[in-house]
Design a protein around this motif. Structure first.
Motif, short mmCIF file in Angstrom:
data_model
loop_
_atom_site.label_atom_id
_atom_site.label_comp_id
_atom_site.label_asym_id
_atom_site.label_seq_id
_atom_site.Cartn_x
_atom_site.Cartn_y
_atom_site.Cartn_z
N ALA A 137 64.45 124.93 -38.10
CA ALA A 137 65.89 124.74 -37.94
C ALA A 137 66.50 125.91 -37.16
O ALA A 137 67.34 125.72 -36.30
CB ALA A 137 66.57 124.60 -39.30
N ALA A 138 66.03 127.13 -37.46
CA ALA A 138 66.53 128.31 -36.74
C ALA A 138 66.13 128.24 -35.27
O ALA A 138 66.93 128.58 -34.39
CB ALA A 138 66.00 129.58 -37.38
N LEU A 139 64.93 127.80 -34.99
CA LEU A 139 64.51 127.66 -33.59
C LEU A 139 65.35 126.62 -32.86
O LEU A 139 65.70 126.80 -31.70
CB LEU A 139 63.03 127.27 -33.52
CG LEU A 139 62.03 128.38 -33.79
CD1 LEU A 139 60.61 127.81 -33.84
CD2 LEU A 139 62.13 129.46 -32.73
N GLU A 140 65.66 125.55 -33.56
CA GLU A 140 66.45 124.49 -32.94
C GLU A 140 67.86 124.99 -32.60
O GLU A 140 68.40 124.67 -31.54
CB GLU A 140 66.53 123.29 -33.89
CG GLU A 140 67.11 122.06 -33.24
CD GLU A 140 67.02 120.86 -34.16
OE1 GLU A 140 68.05 120.16 -34.28
OE2 GLU A 140 65.97 120.63 -34.76
N VAL A 141 68.42 125.80 -33.49
CA VAL A 141 69.76 126.34 -33.25
C VAL A 141 69.75 127.27 -32.04
O VAL A 141 70.70 127.32 -31.27
CB VAL A 141 70.27 127.09 -34.50
CG1 VAL A 141 71.50 127.93 -34.19
CG2 VAL A 141 70.59 126.11 -35.60
N LEU A 154 75.09 132.02 -24.77
CA LEU A 154 75.12 133.33 -25.40
C LEU A 154 76.12 133.39 -26.54
O LEU A 154 75.85 133.97 -27.59
CB LEU A 154 75.44 134.41 -24.35
CG LEU A 154 74.32 134.71 -23.36
CD1 LEU A 154 74.82 135.68 -22.28
CD2 LEU A 154 73.12 135.29 -24.06
N LEU A 155 77.28 132.80 -26.37
CA LEU A 155 78.28 132.76 -27.44
C LEU A 155 77.77 132.00 -28.65
O LEU A 155 77.95 132.42 -29.80
CB LEU A 155 79.59 132.14 -26.92
CG LEU A 155 80.41 132.99 -25.95
CD1 LEU A 155 81.57 132.18 -25.39
CD2 LEU A 155 80.91 134.24 -26.66
N ARG A 156 77.12 130.87 -28.40
CA ARG A 156 76.57 130.06 -29.49
C ARG A 156 75.46 130.81 -30.23
O ARG A 156 75.40 130.82 -31.46
CB ARG A 156 76.04 128.74 -28.93
CG ARG A 156 75.66 127.74 -29.99
CD ARG A 156 75.27 126.40 -29.39
NE ARG A 156 74.32 126.49 -28.30
CZ ARG A 156 73.01 126.69 -28.47
NH1 ARG A 156 72.51 126.83 -29.67
NH2 ARG A 156 72.21 126.75 -27.42
N LEU A 157 74.60 131.50 -29.50
CA LEU A 157 73.52 132.27 -30.11
C LEU A 157 74.06 133.44 -30.92
O LEU A 157 73.55 133.73 -32.02
CB LEU A 157 72.54 132.76 -29.04
CG LEU A 157 71.71 131.68 -28.36
CD1 LEU A 157 70.90 132.27 -27.21
CD2 LEU A 157 70.80 130.98 -29.36
N ARG A 158 75.09 134.11 -30.42
CA ARG A 158 75.70 135.21 -31.18
C ARG A 158 76.32 134.70 -32.48
O ARG A 158 76.21 135.33 -33.53
CB ARG A 158 76.76 135.91 -30.34
CG ARG A 158 76.18 136.81 -29.28
CD ARG A 158 77.26 137.58 -28.53
NE ARG A 158 76.69 138.23 -27.38
CZ ARG A 158 77.10 138.06 -26.14
NH1 ARG A 158 78.13 137.28 -25.87
NH2 ARG A 158 76.50 138.68 -25.15
N ARG A 161 73.57 134.04 -34.92
CA ARG A 161 73.05 135.30 -35.45
C ARG A 161 73.98 135.87 -36.52
O ARG A 161 73.54 136.37 -37.56
CB ARG A 161 72.90 136.29 -34.31
CG ARG A 161 71.78 137.25 -34.53
CD ARG A 161 71.45 137.95 -33.26
NE ARG A 161 71.72 139.36 -33.47
CZ ARG A 161 71.86 140.24 -32.53
NH1 ARG A 161 71.78 139.88 -31.28
NH2 ARG A 161 72.08 141.49 -32.81
N ARG A 162 75.28 135.79 -36.28
CA ARG A 162 76.26 136.25 -37.28
C ARG A 162 76.14 135.43 -38.56
O ARG A 162 76.21 135.97 -39.67
CB ARG A 162 77.68 136.16 -36.73
CG ARG A 162 78.08 137.34 -35.86
CD ARG A 162 79.58 137.38 -35.59
NE ARG A 162 80.06 136.18 -34.92
CZ ARG A 162 80.08 136.00 -33.61
NH1 ARG A 162 79.64 136.95 -32.81
NH2 ARG A 162 80.51 134.87 -33.08
N GLU A 163 75.96 134.13 -38.42
CA GLU A 163 75.83 133.25 -39.58
C GLU A 163 74.58 133.60 -40.40
O GLU A 163 74.63 133.64 -41.62
CB GLU A 163 75.76 131.78 -39.13
CG GLU A 163 75.58 130.78 -40.25
CD GLU A 163 76.72 130.77 -41.24
OE1 GLU A 163 76.49 130.29 -42.38
OE2 GLU A 163 77.84 131.23 -40.92
#
Length: 172
Positions: A137-141, A154-158, A161-163
């Motif tokens: 699931a983390a890889l998919e995100v 990049l915004l989505r990945l950040r 990561r915060r979550e």
């Protein structure tokens, strides 16, 4: 019950791969979605000398036949259904202190035998599946879509990561 047999490794047949393929094809042909048990039997030389093949053994035979037919060796290693923390660590591929942390944190159920912790193999395998599902699931995100803008990615990945960090901080 602990089985004390040693690990055995079986090599693929040099000749007779076609016979292994026949067994594999037979087992695959009898895989059914709607039935819990494949309708297969082992039979002896005399009439009436047969026994139904349990579903668990059916799955083992299918995996062995597929591996041997593909030219792979197969190792069979009996494992107790109750494991020490060291055995659990080896199965998960982590350190013993990590397993103890997981046990004490409630991630994996265990029981104490005196001062020793014992883990049921089924509970350990369930944890491993949950961990794999979370990893996928983390890889998919974190997967980047080819059509997505680099800045948006990049915004989505950040945010992801915060979550993850927030969830880690909330854990006891």
């Amino acid at each position: 019950m602990t089985v004390t047999s040693q690990q055995e490794t079986y090599l693929p047949p040099v000749e007779g791969r076609a016979r292994v393929a026949d067994v594999r094809d037979f087992l695959l042909a009898h895989v059914t979605v709607e039935r819990e048990r494949p309708p297969c039997f082992l039979s002896g030389a005399t009439p009436g000398d047969r026994v139904e093949l349990p579903a668990e053994l059916y799955q083992v035979l299918l995996k062995v036949a597929e591996a041997l037919q593909s030219g792979l060796a197969v190792s069979v290693s009996p494992v107790s259904t109750t494991l020490t923390t060291q055995q659990a660590a080896e199965l998960l591929g982590v350190s013993r202190p990590t397993v103890i942390r997981l046990l004490d944190g409630g991630e994996i159920p265990f029981e104490r035998v005196g001062s020793h912790r014992r883990v049921l193999l089924r509970d350990l395998l369930d944890y491993r599946e949950r961990r794999r599902a979370a990893q996928y699931a983390a890889l998919e995100v974190t997967a980047v879509d080819e059509d997505e803008d680099l800045e948006a990615s990049l915004l989505r990945l950040r945010a992801a990561r915060r979550e993850v960090g927030r969830r880690r901080r909330e854990q006891p």
